[in-house]
Design an enzyme around this catalytic site. Structure first.
Site, mmCIF file in Angstrom:
data_model
loop_
_atom_site.group_PDB
_atom_site.id
_atom_site.type_symbol
_atom_site.label_atom_id
_atom_site.label_comp_id
_atom_site.label_asym_id
_atom_site.label_seq_id
_atom_site.Cartn_x
_atom_site.Cartn_y
_atom_site.Cartn_z
ATOM 1 N N GLU A 135 -2.912 2.843 0.277
ATOM 2 C CA GLU A 135 -1.687 2.064 0.487
ATOM 3 C C GLU A 135 -0.417 2.807 0.096
ATOM 4 O OE1 GLU A 135 -2.330 -1.648 -1.495
ATOM 5 O OE2 GLU A 135 -4.258 -1.997 -0.524
ATOM 6 N N GLU A 236 -12.141 -3.383 3.892
ATOM 7 C CA GLU A 236 -12.012 -4.521 2.959
ATOM 8 C C GLU A 236 -11.846 -5.803 3.783
ATOM 9 O OE1 GLU A 236 -8.961 -3.838 0.100
ATOM 10 O OE2 GLU A 236 -9.457 -1.735 -0.152
HETATM 11 C C1 XIL Z 1 -8.112 -5.946 -5.585
HETATM 12 C C2 XIL Z 1 -9.309 -6.536 -6.293
HETATM 13 O O1 XIL Z 1 -10.094 -7.229 -5.367
HETATM 14 C C3 XIL Z 1 -8.844 -7.443 -7.404
HETATM 15 O O2 XIL Z 1 -9.948 -7.923 -8.159
HETATM 16 C C4 XIL Z 1 -7.907 -6.694 -8.330
HETATM 17 O O3 XIL Z 1 -7.425 -7.579 -9.278
HETATM 18 C C5 XIL Z 1 -6.755 -6.108 -7.528
HETATM 19 O O4 XIL Z 1 -7.260 -5.262 -6.494
HETATM 20 N N1 XIL Z 1 -6.392 -3.558 -1.474
HETATM 21 C C6 XIL Z 1 -7.232 -2.732 -2.140
HETATM 22 C C7 XIL Z 1 -8.122 -3.280 -3.207
HETATM 23 O O5 XIL Z 1 -7.360 -1.569 -1.777
HETATM 24 O O6 XIL Z 1 -8.406 -2.332 -4.215
HETATM 25 C C8 XIL Z 1 -7.560 -4.498 -3.829
HETATM 26 O O7 XIL Z 1 -8.576 -5.020 -4.649
HETATM 27 C C9 XIL Z 1 -7.173 -5.485 -2.743
HETATM 28 C C10 XIL Z 1 -6.123 -4.902 -1.838
#
Ligand code: XIL
Length: 629
Positions: A135, A236
């Site tokens: 990101e 994701e």
């Molecule tokens: C999120 C996790 O799911 C949460 O538990 C944590 O508190 C914050 O991060 N994009 C990503 C992930 O690449 O690493 C993130 O995961 C969600 C958004």
């Protein structure tokens, strides 16, 4: 630009199904949590256990136990492990000692490269794919603000990949991003970014809020990255349900569509859901975002994943009737619907003038779709489960392009006397090359007057309702005929070139014929000339004139001498060639062919006198009283 890593192998075998392992779930979810993973998934991503905040909470203090336990458990179960994430451009998810430190560029580069080297080295041989950077872009496609960007500058991303590549060339390195899962400014910036990096693939997060993007868009994003030689995975995937009233059928459609997009694209090697049970995970249980419920029971979303990834198949149902749309021409495609087939799920495809069927959505629970379509002339088809496709729909034209500036019809420069005129406009073709919806010419309406009639604020609409720019123009009416005059001599000599001179004019539309010139005067004794104006009016001028014979007879009386009579003849031309004939009582009594120039006396043989009619060719010249001697 760095040469991209070796081209992605087209996917060997089926798309893998991975999921994120939640720390609390792993620790407190017991056998149900762990068994649901091992029984259903091929790969694991640590949701947070391998982030910098977990692995290096204090500078130089690495803590791998939590991550190692997840990695070793997953590997022991024969699963692959995806490393997430070495450097995340998110200050809130970067250790405070990094964010709050005062670093020079080189110092922070050293911190970042040291972290990467230590972590990749630690998991060498156990983790074969890494999200190196997460990101780094804003929604607009600019570089996102974070400590790495602020202190090191733009090249922090490339340096992170170089550091990871240097540790273990066998690891496949990926860039991970959210909301870049279909062509948009962020996706375009992602393509530009990765073209300059030494990496092997890209992770497209799909944090989907109820409705999936159109499948063809997701496929295009994957295909474009595949064309760069990159592996792609849906890194994701989750579908929150608060915006869709908790509708699990709608959620399943979104999971199915994203999974089907990956399945359809050879560059996509895995779909990873961001958690798998509503009991543990990033989103609260109330969002019901996961494929298994809080009791680890599979939801429609789970079955959707299995179907989307072709792990299960549906019945070969007969084709539904073709989709229909309430409008054949529209600015924005509205509702599509087709006959229901039991309680089947459906796939909807569309094609434009390019004639390539593309999938809009898969696993649709209802035989209908509210589609916001690109411009084009579209056909649709649907199928129930894995059955045959319906017949294509009748074409639907989506046209948002206004017509051109209107113009007056009929297209004449000038109307004659009055005008019955309307307006039309050109309607540009649509992006797919098909014609625009077109403009119905307006009804003709009367205009009167003379000369230029102004037209103000005229607009037309095409059949889709797009309004044209204004015409501020004019039309022209010519209510008067041209004027024309013809001047001729009072008389001419037949056979001599003689002309009359004309002149014409027209104030309004102007002449369509010459403004002046000559007309040949013929033996008829009259001539005319017609002038026409551009509007089509005509006016004619004429003249009359005497037509003299080319030869004239001066003699009125003559005596016969030597059996001949002498006639004084005059040629009105340069030369007269012909025959003089003498007749009495209708009989020819004398005749002589000759060539006459000017005036001269000629002898013609006759025997007796009397009234003799003299002619030249067909011209009667007159009577001569001939005295016999
Ligand atoms: C999120 C996790 O799911 C949460 O538990 C944590 O508190 C914050 O991060 N994009 C990503 C992930 O690449 O690493 C993130 O995961 C969600 C958004």
């Amino acid at each position: 630009m760095l040469a991209l890593a070796a081209p992605a192998q087209a996917r060997e075998g089926p798309v893998e199904l991975g999921t994120a392992i939640n720390d609390a779930g792993f620790r407190f979810g017991g056998a149900e949590y762990r068994d649901t993973f091992t029984e259903n998934f091929d790969a694991a991503t640590a949701e947070s256990a391998m982030k910098m905040t977990a692995l290096q909470p204090q500078q130089g203090q690495f803590e791998f136990d939590g991550a190692d336990e997840i990695v070793d458990w997953a590997r022991a179960a024969g699963k692959k492990v995806h490393g997430h994430v070495l450097v995340w451009c998110a200050d809130e998810w970067t250790p405070a000692w990094v964010v709050n430190g005062t670093w020079t560029r080189d110092e922070l580069l050293a911190v970042m490269e040291d972290h990467i080297r230590t972590v990749v080295d630690h998991f060498e041989g156990r983790v074969h794919t890494w999200d190196v950077v997460n990101e780094a872009l804003t929604a607009e496609g600019a570089r996102k603000d974070c400590v790495w960007q602020r202190v090191i500058g733009d090249d922090w991303v490339a340096r992170a990949f170089a550091a990871a590549r240097a540790v273990d060339p066998g690891v496949r390195l990926l860039y991970n991003e959210y909301a870049a899962d279909f062509p948009n400014p962020k996706f375009e910036a992602l393509v530009a970014l990765v073209r300059g990096l030494d990496l092997d693939g890209v992770g497209l997060q799909h944090h989907t809020y109820g409705y999936a993007p159109y499948q063809y868009d997701v496929e295009d994003a994957i295909a474009r990255l595949g064309a760069l030689g990159l592996d792609v995975h849906v890194s994701e995937l989750n579908v929150t349900t608060s915006q869709i009233g908790g509708d699990l059928r709608e959620q399943a459609e979104a999971y199915w569509t994203i999974a089907a997009a990956c399945q359809a694209q050879p560059a996509c090697f895995r779909v990873t859901t961001w958690g798998f049970t509503d009991a543990y995970g990033w989103r609260p249980p109330s969002e019901k975002a996961m494929p298994f419920d809080e009791d680890y029971q599979p939801k429609p979303a789970w079955h959707a994943l299995e179907r989307g990834l072709a792990r299960t198949a549906g019945p070969q149902l007969g084709p539904p009737g073709p989709p229909t749309s309430p409008a054949a021409v529209t600015q924005s495609q509205g509702e599509l619907s087709w006959p229901q087939v039991g309680d089947a799920t459906y796939t909807l495809q569309h094609r434009d003038a390019g004639n390539v069927w593309r999938t809009v959505a898969t696993g649709m629970w209802w035989p209908g779709f509210s589609l916001y379509e690109r411009e084009g002339t579209w056909q649709y088809r649907a199928r129930a489960e894995d059955g045959a496709w319906s017949e294509p729909s009748t074409p639907v034209k989506v046209d948002r392009t206004p017509p051109g500036v209107p113009y007056v019809v009929p297209q004449v420069a000038w109307f004659r006397d009055s005008a019955m005129a309307g307006f039309a406009a050109d309607d540009p073709p649509l992006p797919d090359g098909s014609p625009g919806s077109g403009v119905e010419p307006t009804p003709l309406q009367p205009y009167a007057g003379q000369g230029v009639i102004p037209l103000r604020f005229v607009r037309v609409s095409d059949r889709a309702g797009n309004v044209s720019p204004e015409l501020n123009g004019e039309l022209r009416i010519d209510a008067a005929p041209p004027r024309v005059g013809l001047t001729c001599p009072g008389r001419i000599v037949r056979g001599a070139r003689a002309t009359g001179r004309f002149s014409a004019s027209d104030e309004a539309s102007g002449l369509a014929t010459p403004p002046a010139g000559t007309v040949a005067l013929g033996p008829r004794g009259s001539a005319s000339v017609t002038a026409r104006d551009v509007a089509g009016h005509t006016a004619t001028a004429s003249c009359r004139y005497a037509v003299l014979a080319p030869v004239r007879l001066f003699t009125r009386t003559a005596a016969v001498r030597d059996a001949a009579v002498r006639l004084r003849l005059g040629c009105r031309l340069a030369v007269c060639r012909g025959a003089v004939t003498l007749r009495r009582g209708g009989r020819t009594i004398g005749r002589r062919r000759l060539t006459l120039a000017g005036t001269r006396t000629v002898a013609v043989r006759v025997r007796r006198g009397g009234a003799v009619a003299v002619s030249w060719g067909s011209d009667r010249l007159g009577l001569v009283r001939v005295r016999a001697r």
